[in-house]
Motif scaffolding. Structure first.
Motif, PDB file in Angstrom:
ATOM      1  N   ILE A   1      15.020 -24.969 -18.601  1.00  0.00           N
ATOM      2  CA  ILE A   1      14.150 -24.638 -17.281  1.00  0.00           C
ATOM      3  C   ILE A   1      12.759 -25.055 -17.524  1.00  0.00           C
ATOM      4  O   ILE A   1      11.977 -25.633 -16.440  1.00  0.00           O
ATOM      5  CB  ILE A   1      14.435 -23.138 -17.149  1.00  0.00           C
ATOM      6  CG1 ILE A   1      15.707 -22.707 -16.898  1.00  0.00           C
ATOM      7  CG2 ILE A   1      13.599 -22.830 -16.052  1.00  0.00           C
ATOM      8  CD1 ILE A   1      16.005 -21.170 -16.724  1.00  0.00           C
ATOM      9  N   GLN A   2      12.146 -24.790 -18.472  1.00  0.00           N
ATOM     10  CA  GLN A   2      10.743 -25.103 -18.609  1.00  0.00           C
ATOM     11  C   GLN A   2      10.557 -26.891 -18.543  1.00  0.00           C
ATOM     12  O   GLN A   2       9.792 -27.229 -17.539  1.00  0.00           O
ATOM     13  CB  GLN A   2      10.361 -24.918 -20.290  1.00  0.00           C
ATOM     14  CG  GLN A   2       8.938 -25.253 -20.523  1.00  0.00           C
ATOM     15  CD  GLN A   2       7.758 -24.424 -19.695  1.00  0.00           C
ATOM     16  OE1 GLN A   2       8.101 -23.400 -19.529  1.00  0.00           O
ATOM     17  NE2 GLN A   2       6.488 -24.967 -19.540  1.00  0.00           N
ATOM     18  N   ALA A   3      11.634 -27.638 -18.984  1.00  0.00           N
ATOM     19  CA  ALA A   3      11.524 -29.125 -18.781  1.00  0.00           C
ATOM     20  C   ALA A   3      11.547 -29.392 -17.323  1.00  0.00           C
ATOM     21  O   ALA A   3      10.885 -30.291 -16.670  1.00  0.00           O
ATOM     22  CB  ALA A   3      12.467 -29.780 -19.798  1.00  0.00           C
ATOM     23  N   LYS A   4      12.519 -28.937 -16.758  1.00  0.00           N
ATOM     24  CA  LYS A   4      12.888 -29.291 -15.276  1.00  0.00           C
ATOM     25  C   LYS A   4      11.717 -28.647 -14.520  1.00  0.00           C
ATOM     26  O   LYS A   4      11.394 -29.295 -13.572  1.00  0.00           O
ATOM     27  CB  LYS A   4      13.914 -28.317 -14.898  1.00  0.00           C
ATOM     28  CG  LYS A   4      14.680 -28.360 -13.551  1.00  0.00           C
ATOM     29  CD  LYS A   4      15.124 -29.970 -13.486  1.00  0.00           C
ATOM     30  CE  LYS A   4      15.672 -30.359 -11.905  1.00  0.00           C
ATOM     31  NZ  LYS A   4      16.037 -31.808 -11.685  1.00  0.00           N
ATOM     32  N   ALA A   5      10.970 -27.562 -14.642  1.00  0.00           N
ATOM     33  CA  ALA A   5       9.859 -27.254 -14.085  1.00  0.00           C
ATOM     34  C   ALA A   5       8.877 -28.189 -14.195  1.00  0.00           C
ATOM     35  O   ALA A   5       7.803 -28.514 -13.246  1.00  0.00           O
ATOM     36  CB  ALA A   5       9.392 -25.583 -14.347  1.00  0.00           C
ATOM     37  N   GLU A   6       8.670 -28.690 -15.218  1.00  0.00           N
ATOM     38  CA  GLU A   6       7.368 -29.666 -15.616  1.00  0.00           C
ATOM     39  C   GLU A   6       7.857 -30.983 -14.933  1.00  0.00           C
ATOM     40  O   GLU A   6       6.864 -31.657 -14.156  1.00  0.00           O
ATOM     41  CB  GLU A   6       7.330 -29.789 -17.176  1.00  0.00           C
ATOM     42  CG  GLU A   6       6.847 -28.580 -17.729  1.00  0.00           C
ATOM     43  CD  GLU A   6       6.615 -28.784 -19.257  1.00  0.00           C
ATOM     44  OE1 GLU A   6       6.926 -29.752 -19.589  1.00  0.00           O
ATOM     45  OE2 GLU A   6       6.029 -27.899 -19.826  1.00  0.00           O
ATOM     46  N   ASP A   7       9.135 -31.285 -15.019  1.00  0.00           N
ATOM     47  CA  ASP A   7       9.487 -32.770 -14.184  1.00  0.00           C
ATOM     48  C   ASP A   7       9.182 -32.539 -12.774  1.00  0.00           C
ATOM     49  O   ASP A   7       8.923 -33.495 -12.344  1.00  0.00           O
ATOM     50  CB  ASP A   7      10.863 -32.898 -14.802  1.00  0.00           C
ATOM     51  CG  ASP A   7      11.197 -33.296 -16.119  1.00  0.00           C
ATOM     52  OD1 ASP A   7      10.019 -33.679 -16.695  1.00  0.00           O
ATOM     53  OD2 ASP A   7      12.192 -33.325 -16.549  1.00  0.00           O
TER      54      ASP A   7
END
Length: 432
Positions: A215-221
Motif C-alpha cells: 500500500i505504501q508503494a502504491k501510494a507513493e507511485d
C-alpha cells in the motif's frame, strides 16, 4: 400649365403675320410673333409656346433649318410645328415631316382651316401629354408596388430566417439543457461522495500511519497526496464549466423568443447579452485579425415593454454590421495589430424612454452612404453577401413596431454609432 394657349407665328411678311395673329387672337389664343428663324429660336426657348406656325421660305435660315434646330433642342423638341408654305411639292412636304413637323397649311389659307388644324394639333398635344403623364404616374405606381412586394418578400424571408434560427437555437438549447442539468444536478452528489472518501482516507491514514509495504508503494507511485488535492480542483472546474453551459443555454433560450404577436415586459440587457452569445464566434481573434472587444456600459434599466424576438433581431443586425465594418476596416488598413471595439451603452431618458447605443471604432460611414443605409435593398457589401434589408427591417421594427427611433451617427474614419430609443411602455411614442 397656362390658362391661354400660346401660339408662336414665324413669318417674314408683315401682312401674313397680321392676318394670322388676328385670326388666332379672335379665336382666344395668345400670340407671339417672330420675323425670321433666328428670332423664332430665341423666342421659343425664352417663352415656350404650345404650338408653332412656321413659314418655310424666309431669309437667313429657312423654315426647314429652323425646324431642325427646334427639334434638336431638348427644350423645344416637343413643341408641335405646322409649316405654312405656298409650295405644294410633295418632296418639300416629306422633307418637313421628316424634320418633325406635324402638319402643313398651304398659302393662301382659309381662316377656318387654319383654326381647325391648330385646334386639332393642340388637342392631340394635350392628349399626348396627358397620356404621358398617366403612363409616368402608372409606371411610378407599379414601381412602388413592385418595391413594396420585394420589400415584403425580403421581410418575410428575413422573418422566416429569424424564426428558423430561433427554432434551431431553442432546439439546441433544449437538447443541451437535459444532459447539462443531469451533470449539474449530480455534481453536488459527486462532490459529497468524494469528500466522504477523502475524509475516510485521511481517517485511515491517521489510525494506520504505517501501512503494509504494498500500500505504501502504491501510494507513493500514484502520489496520493497530490490526487487528493487535485481532485477537488478538478471538481470545482467541472462545476464552473457546468454553470457556464447552463448560462449559455439560458441566453440561447432568451434569444430564441419567437412570440412576436404580443409585447412582453423584459430585461433589455438579457436580449443584448443573448445576441452577443450567438455572435461570440465572430468576436474571437482569427488569423486575419485580432479579437473584437465588447465594452458594456449598462445603466440600471427598468423592465421594458417590447417585442423581444423582433428587438433581438435588431440587435443582431446592428452588431453583425459592426463586426463586418471592423473586419472591412482591418482588411483595408492592412494593419498587423489594432484594438477593435464595440461599445454598448444603455440609459434611461426622462423616465419614459430607454436608449441603446452600439458603436464601433472602425473606419466609419461616408455621408453619401449614411443617407441611404435605412433604404430597402441598399447595401455596400459584395454581391451575395447582403440583401440590403437588415437595417431597413431594423428601422421598421423600431419605428413602426415599437414607436421608437433609430439613428446613425458617423464620420468617415471615426467609427459609427447606432442609437435606438424605444418607450418603456408602448403607449408612449416619439415625435420625429
Amino acid at each position: 400649365m397656362r390658362d391661354v394657349q400660346l401660339i408662336l407665328v414665324v413669318d417674314d411678311t408683315p401682312a401674313n403675320l397680321a392676318v394670322t395673329s388676328e385670326a388666332l387672337t379672335d379665336a382666344g389664343f395668345e400670340v407671339a410673333i417672330a420675323k425670321d428663324g433666328e428670332r423664332a429660336l430665341k423666342q421659343a426657348e425664352r417663352n415656350l409656346p404650345d404650338l408653332i406656325l412656321l413659314d418655310v421660305m424666309m431669309p437667313g435660315i429657312d423654315g426647314f433649318e429652323t425646324c431642325r434646330r427646334l427639334k434638336a433642342s431638348p427644350i423645344t423638341q416637343e413643341i408641335p410645328i405646322i409649316f405654312m408654305t405656298a409650295l405644294s411639292d410633295a418632296t418639300d412636304k416629306v422633307s418637313g415631316f421628316n424634320l418633325g413637323a406635324v402638319d402643313y397649311i398651304t398659302k393662301p389659307f382659309q381662316e377656318a382651316e387654319l383654326l381647325a388644324r391648330v385646334k386639332t394639333h393642340l388637342k392631340l398635344r394635350h392628349l399626348s401629354l396627358t397620356l404621358e403623364q398617366q403612363v409616368t404616374e402608372r409606371t411610378s405606381e407599379l414601381t412602388a408596388a413592385l418595391q413594396q412586394v420585394q420589400q415584403s418578400q425580403i421581410q418575410l424571408l428575413q422573418s422566416e430566417k429569424m424564426a428558423t434560427l430561433g427554432q434551431l437555437v431553442a432546439g439546441v438549447a433544449h437538447e443541451i439543457n437535459n444532459p447539462v442539468n443531469f451533470i449539474h444536478g449530480n455534481l453536488g452528489h459527486i462532490g459529497g461522495y468524494i469528500q466522504t472518501l477523502l475524509e475516510f482516507i485521511q481517517l485511515y491514514q491517521k489510525h494506520y500511519p504505517h501501512p503494509v509495504p504494498e500500500i505504501q508503494a502504491k501510494a507513493e507511485d500514484e502520489d496520493l497526496e497530490f490526487l487528493q488535492e487535485d481532485l477537488l480542483k478538478i471538481l470545482a472546474s467541472i462545476k464552473i464549466g457546468s454553470d457556464r453551459i447552463r448560462e449559455i443555454v439560458r441566453t440561447l433560450r432568451n434569444f430564441s423568443r419567437t412570440d412576436e404577436a404580443e409585447s412582453k415586459t423584459v430585461d433589455i440587457h438579457e436580449g443584448i447579452d443573448s445576441t452577443l452569445t450567438i455572435l461570440q464566434h465572430r468576436l474571437k481573434a482569427t488569423p486575419e485579425r485580432p479579437a473584437i472587444e465588447v465594452i458594456k456600459d449598462y445603466s440600471n434599466l427598468p423592465l421594458v415593454e417590447c417585442y423581444p424576438g423582433a428587438l433581438n433581431q435588431v440587435f443582431m443586425n446592428i452588431l453583425v454590421n459592426a463586426i463586418d465594418a471592423l473586419e472591412d476596416s482591418f482588411n483595408k488598413q492592412q494593419k498587423t495589430f489594432e484594438k477593435f471595439t464595440i461599445a454598448i451603452r444603455t440609459s434611461v431618458i426622462d423616465e419614459q424612454l430607454v436608449k441603446i447605443a452600439i458603436a464601433d471604432n472602425g473606419s466609419g460611414i461616408p455621408e453619401q452612404v449614411k443617407q441611404s443605409i435605412f433604404n430597402p435593398f441598399f447595401t455596400t457589401k459584395p454581391v451575395n453577401q447582403g440583401t440590403g434589408m437588415g437595417l431597413s427591417i431594423s428601422y421598421q421594427i423600431i419605428t413602426d413596431k415599437h414607436k421608437g427611433k433609430l439613428e446613425c451617427f458617423s464620420t468617415s474614419g471615426a467609427g459609427a454609432e447606432f442609437v435606438i430609443q424605444i418607450p418603456i411602455r408602448q403607449k408612449v411614442s416619439l415625435t420625429f
